[in-house]
Design a protein around this motif. Structure first.
Motif, PDB file in Angstrom:
ATOM      1  N   SER A 190      -5.361  -0.036   8.120  1.00 18.20           N
ATOM      2  CA  SER A 190      -5.995  -0.059   6.794  1.00 18.20           C
ATOM      3  C   SER A 190      -6.659   1.301   6.588  1.00 18.20           C
ATOM      4  N   ALA A 191      -7.224   1.488   5.403  1.00 14.33           N
ATOM      5  CA  ALA A 191      -8.031   2.683   5.143  1.00 14.33           C
ATOM      6  C   ALA A 191      -9.454   2.429   5.644  1.00 14.33           C
ATOM      7  N   THR A 201     -10.688   2.739  -0.167  1.00 19.17           N
ATOM      8  CA  THR A 201      -9.793   2.238  -1.225  1.00 19.17           C
ATOM      9  C   THR A 201     -10.535   2.096  -2.561  1.00 19.17           C
ATOM     10  N   GLU A 205      -4.725   4.599   3.398  1.00 16.14           N
ATOM     11  CA  GLU A 205      -3.913   4.127   4.525  1.00 16.14           C
ATOM     12  C   GLU A 205      -3.015   5.266   5.025  1.00 16.14           C
ATOM     13  N   PHE A 239      -0.629  -1.695   3.566  1.00 20.08           N
ATOM     14  CA  PHE A 239      -1.025  -1.909   2.176  1.00 20.08           C
ATOM     15  C   PHE A 239      -0.007  -1.520   1.109  1.00 20.08           C
ATOM     16  N   ARG A 252      -5.365  -6.734  -2.557  1.00 21.92           N
ATOM     17  CA  ARG A 252      -6.397  -6.204  -1.660  1.00 21.92           C
ATOM     18  C   ARG A 252      -6.349  -6.967  -0.323  1.00 21.92           C
ATOM     19  N   GLY A 253      -6.605  -6.241   0.740  1.00 17.78           N
ATOM     20  CA  GLY A 253      -6.509  -6.859   2.066  1.00 17.78           C
ATOM     21  C   GLY A 253      -5.071  -6.940   2.556  1.00 17.78           C
ATOM     22  N   GLY A 254      -4.169  -6.258   1.837  1.00 21.22           N
ATOM     23  CA  GLY A 254      -2.743  -6.428   2.101  1.00 21.22           C
ATOM     24  C   GLY A 254      -2.183  -5.731   3.336  1.00 21.22           C
ATOM     25  N   SER A 255      -3.000  -4.943   4.036  1.00 24.69           N
ATOM     26  CA  SER A 255      -2.476  -4.344   5.272  1.00 24.69           C
ATOM     27  C   SER A 255      -2.136  -5.434   6.297  1.00 24.69           C
TER      28      SER A 255
HETATM   29  N1  ASP Z   1      -7.473  -0.837   2.056  1.00 26.33           N
HETATM   30  C1  ASP Z   1      -7.018  -1.982   1.301  1.00 26.33           C
HETATM   31  C2  ASP Z   1      -8.196  -2.788   0.828  1.00 26.33           C
HETATM   32  O1  ASP Z   1      -9.325  -2.342   0.966  1.00 26.33           O
HETATM   33  C3  ASP Z   1      -6.023  -2.799   2.054  1.00 26.33           C
HETATM   34  C4  ASP Z   1      -6.520  -3.379   3.363  1.00 26.33           C
HETATM   35  O2  ASP Z   1      -7.573  -2.982   3.866  1.00 26.33           O
HETATM   36  O3  ASP Z   1      -5.853  -4.239   3.904  1.00 26.33           O
HETATM   37  O4  ASP Z   1      -8.004  -3.835   0.279  1.00 26.33           O
END
Ligand code: ASP
Length: 454
Positions: free
Chosen positions: A40-41, A53, A118, A172, A186-189
């Motif tokens: 992720s970032a 992000t 990312e 992501f 969001r959260g897609g990593s």
């Molecule tokens: N960086 C993206 C987010 O903050 C994806 C991730 O973290 O999975 O949603």
């Protein structure tokens, strides 16, 4: 035994600054099977911090509105520069930021901008580790509407990653055939990690975050709840749906289809076992019959009465059609001899409540229709928990003992969950009471509770 394939995904808090990068590097070097790394970032370093992000998305929004974005872009640059300086790395950050700036000034693109966190993180980590950097725009395939083409993605990941001994893949985002970058939600990593694990037929998908696995209850309600060492995909899906958010639900779906075990681990406490999520638990594991207790507030219960609704006249089907035509989902539906009970999220009813009740009256001519709001739904989750024990009876007795009104009860034949409706203002009390009871429940061997059936 030959070499295993472990896909390890590190979340934003695991890579928030240089000291977190160091922990991640140590974790990867500690196990040579960790060959494919998804990142992720950088996330928040502390509560009031910003995620990279979010800063990038703010740059995009400002650029699109023709407003200056240098304040946000400078914060992105500084965050990465601090990491590079502390790790003593020579990396062309200025060039990368200039490319991003150029694109924001000339043709701001949301997916491209959002995924740069990312991209940079993966490039930096790959260099630290001496692994190959893989840009997911080569192998995570979207269509032009931003929907994932899973079959093509799986084939392309296989073709691009299997020949590599080690790789770091940015999470992501991916790209369509024209090269336009799209992101997952969001959260897609987590989804990227899961797709990589599935495509490579990994032996294990590790998801490294900042907690030592899933807890058996919400730590904001129950003090120091027990972590759950083992659970099935189905249990995880229920607990996530009911509010326990550790892993993106699409990531669980992909891994469960391929039966890839998922291990949630804590980057800050790498020796903790975390939570292992699989389809069949090993026979020798010890497991509490009730895996967890979770829930959601903001529910409404609709009760529709009509003499002999279950007589085959299609009353229930007509009722559900009304909801379907309005694209209104429901949490569950219970039908009795003379009544139907529907549990629906209150926020979904707020705009259409009166209209919906009128339609039901006009179409179904019920004898009675009632709507009760301010309820919460509690899920007591455990594979076969209630089959092999009297857990359900004990849970209901405990709530009664605590003077907590039970407004609905639902347990399907799968016996994975006991769902109970209780008044919203007793939600926390109910969770605590059931958690307390859970602690007194016998811990069993995995064999009795193990199978997730198809
Ligand atoms: N960086 C993206 C987010 O903050 C994806 C991730 O973290 O999975 O949603």
């Amino acid at each position: 035994m030959g070499r295993q394939i472990v896909v390890a995904k590190f979340g934003g808090t695991s890579l928030a600054d240089s000291s977190q990068f160091r922990k991640v590097i140590d974790i990867i070097r500690d196990n040579p099977d960790r060959r494919y790394i998804v990142v992720s970032a950088p996330g928040k370093r502390r509560l009031e911090d910003y995620k990279i992000t979010d800063l990038l998305l703010a740059c995009y929004e400002k650029a699109k509105a023709g407003e200056p974005f240098s304040f946000e872009l400078d914060q992105v640059r500084t965050r990465f520069q601090d990491i590079l300086t502390d790790l003593d790395m020579d990396f062309p950050l200025d060039h990368e930021i200039e490319c991003l700036e150029e694109s924001l000034l000339t043709n701001p693109m949301k997916g491209y901008t959002a995924g740069r966190g990312e991209y940079l993180t993966a490039k930096i980590l790959a260099e630290c580790l001496g692994f190959t950097f893989v840009d997911p725009s080569w192998c995570i395939c979207f269509d032009e509407n931003g929907h994932l083409n899973q079959a093509m993605t799986i084939r392309t990941i296989r073709a691009s990653l299997l020949p590599l001994k080690h790789a770091v893949i940015a999470g992501f985002y991916g790209a369509d055939m024209a090269g336009t970058i799209h992101t997952f939600e969001r959260g897609g990593s987590d989804i990227t990690g899961s797709l990589v694990a599935c495509a490579l037929g990994a032996d294990l998908y590790e998801n490294w975050t900042d907690v030592s696995g899933l807890y058996s209850a919400d730590p904001r309600i129950v003090k120091d709840p027990e972590p759950v060492p083992y659970m099935t995909y189905r249990e995880l899906r229920t607990l996530s749906y009911m509010g326990a958010s550790v892993l993106h639900s699409d990531a669980v779906l992909a891994a469960s289809e391929m039966e890839i075990p998922i291990n949630i681990r804590n980057t800050n406490r790498p020796s903790d076992f975390g939570t292992m999520i699989m389809r069949h638990l090993p026979p020798d594991v010890l497991k509490n019959r009730v895996t967890g207790v979770s829930g959601r507030k903001g529910m409404s219960v609709m009760q529709i009465e009509k003499v002999m609704v279950s007589d085959g006249s299609g009353f229930s089907a007509l009722m559900l059609d009304i909801l379907k035509n309005r694209s209104l989902p429901f949490e569950y539906c219970l039908t009795g001899i003379d009544s139907i009970t529907l549990v629906i999220r209150s926020d979904l009813l707020s705009d259409c409540r009166d209209d919906l009740l009128e339609e039901i009256r006009d179409t179904l001519n019920p004898d009675f229709i009632g709507l009760r709001e301010n309820l919460s739904l509690i899920a007591v989750t455990g594979e076969k928990a209630t089959e092999a024990s009297d857990a359900n009876v004990r849970v209901l007795a405990k709530l009664t003992e605590e003077n907590i009104e039970i407004s609905t009860i639902n347990q399907g034949a799968g016996k994975l969950n006991l769902l109970i409706g209780v008044p919203e203002d007793r939600y926390e009390d109910a969770i605590r009471a059931i958690y307390e009871l859970r602690q007194s429940m016998v811990t069993t061997g995995g064999t009795n509770t193990r199978s997730e059936e198809s």
